[in-house]
Design a protein around this motif. Sequence first.
Motif, mmCIF file in Angstrom:
data_model
loop_
_atom_site.group_PDB
_atom_site.id
_atom_site.type_symbol
_atom_site.label_atom_id
_atom_site.label_comp_id
_atom_site.label_asym_id
_atom_site.label_seq_id
_atom_site.Cartn_x
_atom_site.Cartn_y
_atom_site.Cartn_z
ATOM 1 N N MET A 5 -3.810 57.643 -12.216
ATOM 2 C CA MET A 5 -5.008 56.857 -11.936
ATOM 3 C C MET A 5 -4.880 55.478 -12.577
ATOM 4 S SD MET A 5 -8.213 57.097 -10.658
ATOM 5 C CE MET A 5 -7.797 55.503 -9.946
ATOM 6 N N THR A 6 -4.759 54.440 -11.741
ATOM 7 C CA THR A 6 -4.674 53.069 -12.244
ATOM 8 C C THR A 6 -5.576 52.153 -11.415
ATOM 9 O OG1 THR A 6 -2.827 52.451 -10.809
ATOM 10 C CG2 THR A 6 -2.263 53.381 -12.982
ATOM 11 N N GLY A 7 -5.689 50.913 -11.865
ATOM 12 C CA GLY A 7 -6.463 49.941 -11.114
ATOM 13 C C GLY A 7 -5.680 49.302 -10.002
ATOM 14 N N TRP A 8 -4.468 48.808 -10.324
ATOM 15 C CA TRP A 8 -3.673 48.039 -9.366
ATOM 16 C C TRP A 8 -2.570 48.857 -8.714
ATOM 17 C CZ3 TRP A 8 -6.390 43.875 -8.674
ATOM 18 C CH2 TRP A 8 -7.001 43.203 -9.733
ATOM 19 N N GLY A 9 -2.374 50.095 -9.109
ATOM 20 C CA GLY A 9 -1.305 50.905 -8.533
ATOM 21 C C GLY A 9 -0.057 50.909 -9.396
#
Length: 378
Positions: free
Chosen positions: A111-115
């Motif tokens: 789970m990340t913001g930008w991938g």
Amino acid sequence: MGPLNGFTVIELGGIGPAPMGGMILADMGAEVIRIERANGTDPKQMRDVSARGKKSVVLNLKQPEGVETLLRMIENADVLIDPYRPGVCEKLGLGPEVCLQRNPRLVFARMTGWGQEGPLAHAAGHDINYISLTGALFATGRRGEKPVPPLNLVGDMGGGGMLLVNGVLAALLETASSGKGQAIDVAMVDGAAQLMWMFHGFQAIGGWDASQRGANLLDGAAHFYDTYECADGQFISVGSIEPQFYALLKQLAELPEEEFGNQNDPALWPELTDKLAAVFKRKTQAQWCEIMEGTDVCFAPVLSFMDAPSHPANVARNTYIEVDGVTQPAPAPRFSRTPSTVSHGPHSLGQDTEATLAAMGFAESEIKQLLESGTLGR
């Protein structure tokens, strides 16, 4: 027992969308074990709603013994939730390749913001940044005014937590047939982009002006899809898009046909919004509820999230529950045969450390040694 009874999820401690995803999986019956730092915040003291139904294990992943302990735990798990920036798990010795060698059926959800890849992958960010890059933030707000952040619902929760659960469930289904695990790249920016699907379609057929804010059907420009202040300072919402619903709005609000007859002319919307605002100002929120609530006007009072649990519709559906004195949303969706439940509220930091490891096959002497070395915490 919930539909995920029998599945084990290990959630590495994080904030926002990853804990939300773990909460939903726990509500659905999975055993969710949250790995936390010894000096971390106590979920029980913080009344962390996302920690409900989870076990709390304190484990020092900066020690080789801690990494090995987690890998042994992973051998007994179905899912690992990784909330860290790309590369952090690899530096710890816990990357997907290592974990899948120990457990070939593991679903490794990242789970990340930008991938995991791309020019922004290693940059810090928050919900407001992720929705900025997808057009969601630009489209939210009034015409001529600056964009308004829709809390952190679009990037963190809808584009993050919900997408995480969706990916985990799909991967578990595939694993059931293939016998193989895999890594999932869950990026909030991707999820926020998916949430904008409808507006790409509208734009393609000329039904939306993406260059404008507060000028389109669903962004508050239309007088029949907006919020209005009442005589008591409270607000109501109307969404009378379909012609038959709009006709009922005109009837119940006693709107003159000669003024409100042309519903879908955007040139008239500002003027009609002002006129409708004056109408709704004549009565209180409760009075408008008496007239319109439960009809096909598509109407609802605008409630604070503190007032929402006491609304009769939410009470009737048990939409909210109380756990350890904290009012919070009930598990969703609802299953007819295997209902989701909240087994307990947040556990104290490290409350389940020894019992969880014992249940996973660690000998009492091993647990004692790990405690003495500082690898584990209570």
